[in-house]
Write an enzyme that holds these catalytic residues in place. Structure first.
Site: not given
Ligand SMILES: NCCCNCCCCCC(O)(O)C(F)(F)F
Ligand SMILES: [Zn+2]
Length: 344
Positions: A118, A160, A196, A198, A285, A324
């Protein structure tokens, strides 16, 4: 609270993020920082500092040399290859392929160093990633010098990123750099608390065999949430690091009462570890309206979370990660910081 921030983050703003089979405007966009800066100003938190030039030595110590060379030269190689678009990984060393031999071909090299597709790399990505790391370095130096806390307003984020992979909008692991700097600055044991949404796969990977850095993460269960392939509760460390990783995966719909139980558990584990310093990977998030996440925290919950972390009592460096829901990322981020100060 002193804030480290660099305008150089603007150098990284790809035109597209691969999302649902389309190239959309990236969720991780410069305007996130504008909202955070505006909220900081509105709340009188205006002790902003430009970190100046990044110190590459700690980055070279943390990261694989081939990976850093790739980040620095990828754009030139990509455009020299005649590609018209931004750098997006398309081929990966998948199962039972040669995953320890980087190709010469730039298209192959991109996938070798990527953990997900992505995230695009552009002409200014390396510059922005270095400036983001410099923010973490500045904030950590300030805390090492005796401040109770500091906020590294990092963009791009970092948790990440591993020693040799980018993805999930991350290139250099700012929180890991902060933890290492705390260790070098005299903290015998350092904890990284990743709130976070994620999982901080990169931070976990970097410290997984280390007994001097504890990693705790609250995140969407890997069965359902990016990065998908790490973040299970049974990942507890390896070798000397056994017992120094604690994952708290949680299901879709998790609200603050449940999430805060995991936070208290994580803080208890960090207490038991005996950390002298704390790095917080501050992503917001987990917010109920976040477009790519599935927890249900509300804005006041971030204040309470911050208060609990402040009451914990350690010298603390906050490194900005994700968030986001653009209109709310400022409120939620500053709520954590204000809650922290209230809890001190
Ligand atoms: N397309 C929808 C699936 C999302 N795929 C990537 C998600 C990345 C999250 C990034 C994060 O929020 O963990 C960071 F803190 F690193 F910015
Ligand atoms: Zn995140």
């Amino acid at each position: 609270m002193r804030i480290y921030y660099s305008e150089a983050h603007r150098a990284h703003f790809p035109q597209g993020e691969l999302h649902g089979g389309e190239l959309v405007t990236p969720f991780e966009r410069p305007s996130r920082i504008e909202y955070i800066l505006a909220r900081l100003r509105a709340r009188g938190m205006d002790d902003l500092h430009d970190p100046g030039e990044v110190d590459l030595a700690p980055i070279r110590a943390l990261c694989d040399a081939g990976y850093l060379q790739f980040l620095e030269t990828a754009w030139a190689e990509w455009t020299a290859e005649g590609f018209a678009g931004e750098i997006i990984a398309a081929s990966f060393p998948a199962r039972r392929m040669q995953s320890a031999r980087p190709p010469r071909n730039i298209d192959g090299k991109v996938g070798y160093y990527a953990l997900a597709s992505e995230t695009a790399i552009t002409a200014g990505t390396w510059q922005a990633a270095c400036a983001s790391a410099a923010c973490a370095q500045g904030a950590t130096a300030h805390v090492i010098a005796g401040a109770r806390c500091a906020f590294a307003l990092c963009r791009p984020p970092g948790h990440h990123a591993t020693a040799d992979m980018y993805g999930g909008y991350c290139f250099l692991n700012n929180a890991a750099l902060s933890a290492e700097a705390m260790r070098a600055g005299g903290a015998a044991r350092v904890a990284v608390l990743d709130i976070d949404f994620h999982h901080g796969n990169g931070t976990q990977d970097i410290f997984y065999d280390r007994e001097d850095v504890f990693f705790a993460s609250l995140h969407g269960a890997p069965e359902d949430a990016f990065p998908y392939y790490l973040g299970y509760a049974d990942e507890t460390g390896t070798g000397a690091g056994v017992g120094a990783t604690a994952n708290f995966p949680m299901p879709p719909g998790t609200d603050y009462p449940e999430w805060s139980l995991a936070l208290d558990d994580a803080l208890a584990r960090i207490r038991g570890f005996g950390a002298d310093g704390l790095v917080v990977s501050l992503g917001v998030d987990a917010y109920k309206e976040d477009p790519i996440s599935f927890f249900k925290l509300d804005s006041p919950d971030f204040f309470d979370a911050g208060r609990r972390i402040g009451a914990f009592g350690l010298p603390t460096v906050f490194c900005m990660e994700g968030g986001y829901s653009i209109e709310n990322v400022g409120i939620n981020t500053v709520n954590v910081l204000e809650g922290f100060l209230a809890g001190c």
